[in-house]
Design a protein around this motif. Structure first.
Motif, PDB file in Angstrom:
ATOM      1  N   ALA A 196       9.776  -7.199 -17.312  1.00 46.56           N
ATOM      2  CA  ALA A 196      10.837  -8.121 -17.709  1.00 46.56           C
ATOM      3  C   ALA A 196      11.765  -8.439 -16.555  1.00 46.56           C
ATOM      4  CB  ALA A 196      11.633  -7.542 -18.877  1.00 46.56           C
ATOM      5  N   ARG A 197      11.876  -7.539 -15.583  1.00 45.40           N
ATOM      6  CA  ARG A 197      12.687  -7.796 -14.393  1.00 45.40           C
ATOM      7  C   ARG A 197      11.828  -7.695 -13.133  1.00 45.40           C
ATOM      8  NH1 ARG A 197      17.327  -5.996 -14.014  1.00 45.40           N
ATOM      9  NH2 ARG A 197      17.298  -5.867 -11.757  1.00 45.40           N
ATOM     10  N   ASP A 198      10.541  -7.982 -13.293  1.00 45.78           N
ATOM     11  CA  ASP A 198       9.593  -8.017 -12.180  1.00 45.78           C
ATOM     12  C   ASP A 198       9.501  -6.669 -11.472  1.00 45.78           C
ATOM     13  OD1 ASP A 198       7.638  -9.304 -10.740  1.00 45.78           O
ATOM     14  OD2 ASP A 198       9.015 -10.248  -9.324  1.00 45.78           O
ATOM     15  N   TYR A 199       9.750  -5.595 -12.201  1.00 46.43           N
ATOM     16  CA  TYR A 199       9.708  -4.223 -11.684  1.00 46.43           C
ATOM     17  C   TYR A 199      10.671  -3.998 -10.520  1.00 46.43           C
ATOM     18  CZ  TYR A 199       5.903  -3.096 -14.836  1.00 46.43           C
ATOM     19  OH  TYR A 199       5.161  -2.864 -15.975  1.00 46.43           O
ATOM     20  N   THR A 200      11.715  -4.830 -10.445  1.00 47.30           N
ATOM     21  CA  THR A 200      12.772  -4.564  -9.474  1.00 47.30           C
ATOM     22  C   THR A 200      13.732  -3.535 -10.048  1.00 47.30           C
ATOM     23  OG1 THR A 200      14.095  -6.408 -10.315  1.00 47.30           O
ATOM     24  CG2 THR A 200      12.620  -6.856  -8.450  1.00 47.30           C
ATOM     25  N   VAL A 201      14.461  -2.869  -9.159  1.00 50.57           N
ATOM     26  CA  VAL A 201      15.390  -1.809  -9.547  1.00 50.57           C
ATOM     27  C   VAL A 201      16.718  -2.066  -8.848  1.00 50.57           C
ATOM     28  CG1 VAL A 201      15.865   0.670  -9.466  1.00 50.57           C
ATOM     29  CG2 VAL A 201      13.511  -0.142  -9.791  1.00 50.57           C
ATOM     30  N   LYS A 202      17.802  -2.046  -9.619  1.00 45.88           N
ATOM     31  CA  LYS A 202      19.143  -2.164  -9.046  1.00 45.88           C
ATOM     32  C   LYS A 202      20.031  -1.077  -9.633  1.00 45.88           C
ATOM     33  CE  LYS A 202      20.903  -6.332  -8.445  1.00 45.88           C
ATOM     34  NZ  LYS A 202      21.263  -7.767  -8.623  1.00 45.88           N
ATOM     35  N   VAL A 203      20.717  -0.371  -8.744  1.00 40.77           N
ATOM     36  CA  VAL A 203      21.586   0.736  -9.138  1.00 40.77           C
ATOM     37  C   VAL A 203      22.940   0.533  -8.480  1.00 40.77           C
ATOM     38  CG1 VAL A 203      21.986   3.215  -8.950  1.00 40.77           C
ATOM     39  CG2 VAL A 203      19.671   2.356  -9.379  1.00 40.77           C
ATOM     40  N   ASP A 204      23.998   0.663  -9.247  1.00 44.41           N
ATOM     41  CA  ASP A 204      25.347   0.667  -8.688  1.00 44.41           C
ATOM     42  C   ASP A 204      25.742   2.126  -8.488  1.00 44.41           C
ATOM     43  OD1 ASP A 204      27.770  -0.142  -7.752  1.00 44.41           O
ATOM     44  OD2 ASP A 204      28.373  -1.242  -9.549  1.00 44.41           O
ATOM     45  N   ALA A 205      25.558   2.617  -7.270  1.00 41.80           N
ATOM     46  CA  ALA A 205      25.828   4.025  -6.963  1.00 41.80           C
ATOM     47  C   ALA A 205      27.327   4.208  -6.759  1.00 41.80           C
ATOM     48  CB  ALA A 205      25.063   4.451  -5.719  1.00 41.80           C
ATOM     49  N   THR A 206      27.966   4.933  -7.654  1.00 43.22           N
ATOM     50  CA  THR A 206      29.423   5.075  -7.652  1.00 43.22           C
ATOM     51  C   THR A 206      29.834   6.474  -7.209  1.00 43.22           C
ATOM     52  OG1 THR A 206      29.430   5.743  -9.972  1.00 43.22           O
ATOM     53  CG2 THR A 206      29.602   3.389  -9.514  1.00 43.22           C
ATOM     54  N   GLY A 207      31.149   6.677  -7.134  1.00 44.00           N
ATOM     55  CA  GLY A 207      31.685   7.981  -6.772  1.00 44.00           C
ATOM     56  C   GLY A 207      31.538   8.322  -5.306  1.00 44.00           C
ATOM     57  N   LEU A 208      31.445   7.316  -4.445  1.00 43.09           N
ATOM     58  CA  LEU A 208      31.254   7.544  -3.015  1.00 43.09           C
ATOM     59  C   LEU A 208      32.593   7.525  -2.282  1.00 43.09           C
ATOM     60  CD1 LEU A 208      28.133   5.234  -2.505  1.00 43.09           C
ATOM     61  CD2 LEU A 208      28.206   7.640  -3.206  1.00 43.09           C
ATOM     62  N   LYS A 209      32.589   7.977  -1.035  1.00 44.45           N
ATOM     63  CA  LYS A 209      33.795   8.020  -0.219  1.00 44.45           C
ATOM     64  C   LYS A 209      33.909   6.754   0.629  1.00 44.45           C
ATOM     65  CE  LYS A 209      33.801  13.072   0.230  1.00 44.45           C
ATOM     66  NZ  LYS A 209      33.743  14.213   1.195  1.00 44.45           N
ATOM     67  N   PRO A 210      35.124   6.308   0.924  1.00 45.94           N
ATOM     68  CA  PRO A 210      35.293   5.108   1.751  1.00 45.94           C
ATOM     69  C   PRO A 210      34.803   5.325   3.183  1.00 45.94           C
ATOM     70  CG  PRO A 210      37.329   5.668   0.580  1.00 45.94           C
ATOM     71  CD  PRO A 210      36.412   6.841   0.445  1.00 45.94           C
ATOM     72  N   ALA A 211      34.404   4.225   3.819  1.00 49.68           N
ATOM     73  CA  ALA A 211      34.050   4.207   5.246  1.00 49.68           C
ATOM     74  C   ALA A 211      33.061   5.309   5.608  1.00 49.68           C
ATOM     75  CB  ALA A 211      35.307   4.329   6.103  1.00 49.68           C
ATOM     76  N   THR A 212      32.068   5.507   4.756  1.00 48.99           N
ATOM     77  CA  THR A 212      31.126   6.606   4.945  1.00 48.99           C
ATOM     78  C   THR A 212      29.696   6.081   4.969  1.00 48.99           C
ATOM     79  OG1 THR A 212      32.618   8.118   3.794  1.00 48.99           O
ATOM     80  CG2 THR A 212      30.323   8.806   4.007  1.00 48.99           C
ATOM     81  N   VAL A 213      28.906   6.614   5.895  1.00 52.78           N
ATOM     82  CA  VAL A 213      27.488   6.277   5.972  1.00 52.78           C
ATOM     83  C   VAL A 213      26.715   7.163   5.003  1.00 52.78           C
ATOM     84  CG1 VAL A 213      25.431   6.319   7.436  1.00 52.78           C
ATOM     85  CG2 VAL A 213      27.600   5.463   8.347  1.00 52.78           C
ATOM     86  N   TYR A 214      25.838   6.551   4.227  1.00 55.59           N
ATOM     87  CA  TYR A 214      24.982   7.276   3.294  1.00 55.59           C
ATOM     88  C   TYR A 214      23.529   6.865   3.501  1.00 55.59           C
ATOM     89  CZ  TYR A 214      29.188   8.608   0.676  1.00 55.59           C
ATOM     90  OH  TYR A 214      30.395   9.135   0.299  1.00 55.59           O
ATOM     91  N   HIS A 215      22.636   7.734   3.040  1.00 55.38           N
ATOM     92  CA  HIS A 215      21.205   7.463   3.053  1.00 55.38           C
ATOM     93  C   HIS A 215      20.712   7.507   1.609  1.00 55.38           C
ATOM     94  CE1 HIS A 215      21.169   8.079   7.460  1.00 55.38           C
ATOM     95  NE2 HIS A 215      22.143   8.924   7.175  1.00 55.38           N
ATOM     96  N   TYR A 216      19.728   6.684   1.296  1.00 54.28           N
ATOM     97  CA  TYR A 216      19.272   6.602  -0.091  1.00 54.28           C
ATOM     98  C   TYR A 216      17.761   6.385  -0.137  1.00 54.28           C
ATOM     99  CZ  TYR A 216      19.251   1.560   0.831  1.00 54.28           C
ATOM    100  OH  TYR A 216      19.006   0.321   1.363  1.00 54.28           O
ATOM    101  N   ARG A 217      17.183   6.738  -1.286  1.00 56.18           N
ATOM    102  CA  ARG A 217      15.751   6.537  -1.494  1.00 56.18           C
ATOM    103  C   ARG A 217      15.465   6.537  -2.991  1.00 56.18           C
ATOM    104  NH1 ARG A 217      13.668  12.469   0.720  1.00 56.18           N
ATOM    105  NH2 ARG A 217      14.571  13.736  -0.978  1.00 56.18           N
ATOM    106  N   PHE A 218      14.248   6.135  -3.327  1.00 57.37           N
ATOM    107  CA  PHE A 218      13.803   6.071  -4.713  1.00 57.37           C
ATOM    108  C   PHE A 218      12.482   6.826  -4.850  1.00 57.37           C
ATOM    109  CE2 PHE A 218      16.315   2.318  -3.855  1.00 57.37           C
ATOM    110  CZ  PHE A 218      17.089   2.145  -4.991  1.00 57.37           C
ATOM    111  N   LYS A 219      12.203   7.271  -6.079  1.00 54.50           N
ATOM    112  CA  LYS A 219      10.919   7.896  -6.384  1.00 54.50           C
ATOM    113  C   LYS A 219      10.435   7.399  -7.737  1.00 54.50           C
ATOM    114  CE  LYS A 219      11.770  12.123  -3.732  1.00 54.50           C
ATOM    115  NZ  LYS A 219      11.748  13.598  -3.727  1.00 54.50           N
TER     116      LYS A 219
END
Length: 586
Positions: free
Chosen positions: A119-142
């Protein structure tokens, strides 16, 4: 979602399913195991580590389109990917996501699970909250036994900010050539975010615009036809996102993007487009599916499908207001052809049309929103991220007539020669040359703010009334520009930095007989507010803001027809805080 360790009941159930199902019932067993796996994930009993748990019957999914992040705020960022399922797979897929403070994912700060489907072409969107300002993060999916590539993102700063650095892009045409521009920017490592001003993709079919090298470069458009349906737009997005250089750019930094016209159709306005004909069906329906696919495939945070204007605060330094000059408020473009009369060009009628105070580019609601955003912001710089040129680009009428109707005017180089003659030896001008110089200058691009002059005055007027340091970003034209922005009374208000294209051709394609250096020199001479231009190279801008200045540097690649390329960064212009509308070369 919290990570759980109570997966033993699921393991026992899967083992029982394997043991009790005879080989002849393999298809039924696969369906049974798949249903059990999906059901357990929905109940939150499948831990993230179990995605690679060794189940031979797990669907062979892939993350073939990479990862992306976008729309960063101080405490959150949008994360994106797409799961590519097997050809015969149609069920929902549970997808786990992780955000870590380190590239090795030893310190995970956020995680969860979402579900995606056809229904959404198997795309994934996540609003990752609770993070710190001006900070570099790394992310991945499984998903099942597959793990995505790792992406790097960054949240926005708060409070006192010393510097913001953005890379700005526009107009990436897949069949026109390689995305070397993206490749170079992806390697930088010094960007707070990337900004895409639209024409992220093009709608034409094979053999269409700027596709002469497509077959040789193995970059033929998919699908082969001009895209019209939801399936068409999804397929075109998917093709672009298989490009390794675009994937690298998305994985390197968060992107803040808006659409321009080609995400729907050429020269889109509120209720139509130049490249949409009645035989192609309802434009409203085409626009709706185009915007649906756009939001599915882009890391945008959208509450309403057709509303993409929004603001981003980089502490006390920069407020970035992303605008929509295409979909929500634009009236139809003025057409030069309507003013060619048997007796010549109807200059008075044309001037009245482009100056009509009722003509809208942003629309009333968006204009009011922008005024409120600028009034509420105390940031040093107010920056507009939008699609089309705001700077006045009035071209002598004889030059414009020559481009519209060859033989009816003069070339740029010929006009420049007449101007030079008028300065050095005016007595030698012929009557014909005097008549050429006597003709007025008129806007060359009616799809830009020049075709919506009252709307431009409204925006410039609000910035001047609030005493803001205004910087406008633009794309669309496939050429690089920098202009000083003055209101209709000549008052300096702001500056405009316009990026070249990623791969779409510029003036070198449309004016092949004009030497690019000569053309640029002539334009700088003829267009008073213009302070810089490059009409022949592909590239991007790096815009850097500090408390004292905002500067743009144009970066160019030497080719888009080879994977081997070099870059050059030759020109930097800046505006000083407190001196709006005045560009300096640095």
């Amino acid at each position: 979602m919290q990570r759980h360790d109570d997966s033993k009941p699921l393991t026992n159930l899967l083992q029982a399913a394997h043991a009790s199902t005879p080989p002849a019932a393999d298809g039924g067993r696969r369906r049974f195991v798949r249903q059990i796996t999906l059901g357990a994930a929905a109940l939150g009993t499948l831990p993230l580590a179990a995605c690679g748990g060794g189940d031979d019957d797990a669907p062979a999914v892939q993350f073939a389109h990479g990862v992306a992040s976008g729309d960063p705020l101080a405490d959150r960022v949008m994360l994106w990917t797409r799961v590519t399922p097997p050809a015969d797979f149609s069920a929902e897929i549970p997808v786990q996501w992780e955000v870590a403070s380190d590239a090795a994912f030893a310190s995970i700060v956020a995680r969860g699970e979402v579900r995606t489907s056809a229904a959404r072409d198997y795309t994934v969107k996540v609003d990752a909250t609770g993070l710190k300002p001006a900070t570099v993060y790394h992310y991945r999916f499984k998903a099942f036994e597959a793990t995505s590539p790792t992406g790097r993102t960054r949240t926005l700063p708060t409070g006192s900010v010393a510097q913001v650095k953005l890379a700005v892009f526009s107009c990436a045409n897949y069949p026109a050539g390689y995305f070397n521009v993206y490749a170079d920017a992806a390697r930088r490592g010094d960007l707070d975010a990337t900004v895409h001003l639209g024409d992220y993709l093009y709608e034409y079919g094979q053999g269409g615009y700027a596709s002469g090298n497509a077959a040789a470069l193995s970059r033929l458009s998919q699908p082969a036809n001009e895209i019209l349906s939801l399936a068409d737009y999804r397929t075109r997005h998917a093709q672009y996102r298989t490009d390794a250089d675009l994937q690298a750019l998305h994985a390197a930094a968060p992107m803040i993007a808006v659409w321009d016209d080609h995400e729907i159709a050429n020269d889109t306005w509120m209720n139509g487009a130049e490249n949409h004909q009645a035989a192609e069906g309802s434009f409203a329906a085409r626009k709706a599916v185009a915007l649906q696919a756009y939001h599915e495939w882009m890391p945008t945070r959208n509450a309403q499908p057709d509303v993409i204007y929004r603001s981003f605060a980089f502490g006390n330094l920069l407020a970035l207001h992303m605008l929509d000059t295409r979909v929500v408020g634009r009236d139809a473009q003025v057409d030069y052809a309507a003013f060619f009369k048997p007796g010549g060009f109807d200059a008075a009628g044309f001037t009245a049309a482009v100056g009509n105070p009722a003509r809208q580019l942003l629309g009333t609601a968006q204009t009011q929103w922008l005024q409120q955003q600028m009034a509420a912001s105390s940031a040093t710089w107010q920056m507009l991220g939008q699609q089309v040129l705001m700077g006045r680009m009035n071209i002598p009428a004889p030059i414009l007539m020559e481009t519209l109707q060859p033989g009816s005017g003069v070339t740029v180089s010929r006009y420049a020669a007449i101007v030079a003659k008028a300065r050095t030896a005016p007595a030698t001008l012929t009557p014909e040359e005097q008549a050429i110089l006597a003709q007025p200058s008129i806007p060359y691009n009616l799809d830009a703010w020049d075709g919506y002059q009252a709307a431009r005055e409204t925006v410039l007027g609000m910035a001047r009334a609030m005493n803001k340091n205004l910087v406008v970003l633009a794309g669309d034209t496939h050429n690089a520009w920098a202009s000083e922005l003055n209101d209709m009374n000549g008052n300096p208000v702001g500056v405009e930095f316009a990026t070249s294209s990623v791969s779409s051709p510029g003036f070198e394609e449309y004016l092949p007989n004009e030497n690019p250096a000569t053309l640029s020199a002539a334009l700088l001479q003829l267009v008073e507010p213009l302070k810089y231009c490059d009409t022949a190279r592909r590239g991007y801008m790096v815009v850097t803001a500090t408390a004292t200045e905002c500067r743009a540097q144009w970066v160019y690649v030497n080719t888009i027809t080879s994977r081997q390329f070099t870059t050059s960064a030759e020109t930097t212009l800046a505006v000083q805080a407190g001196t709006p509308g005045r560009l300096l070369k640095v």
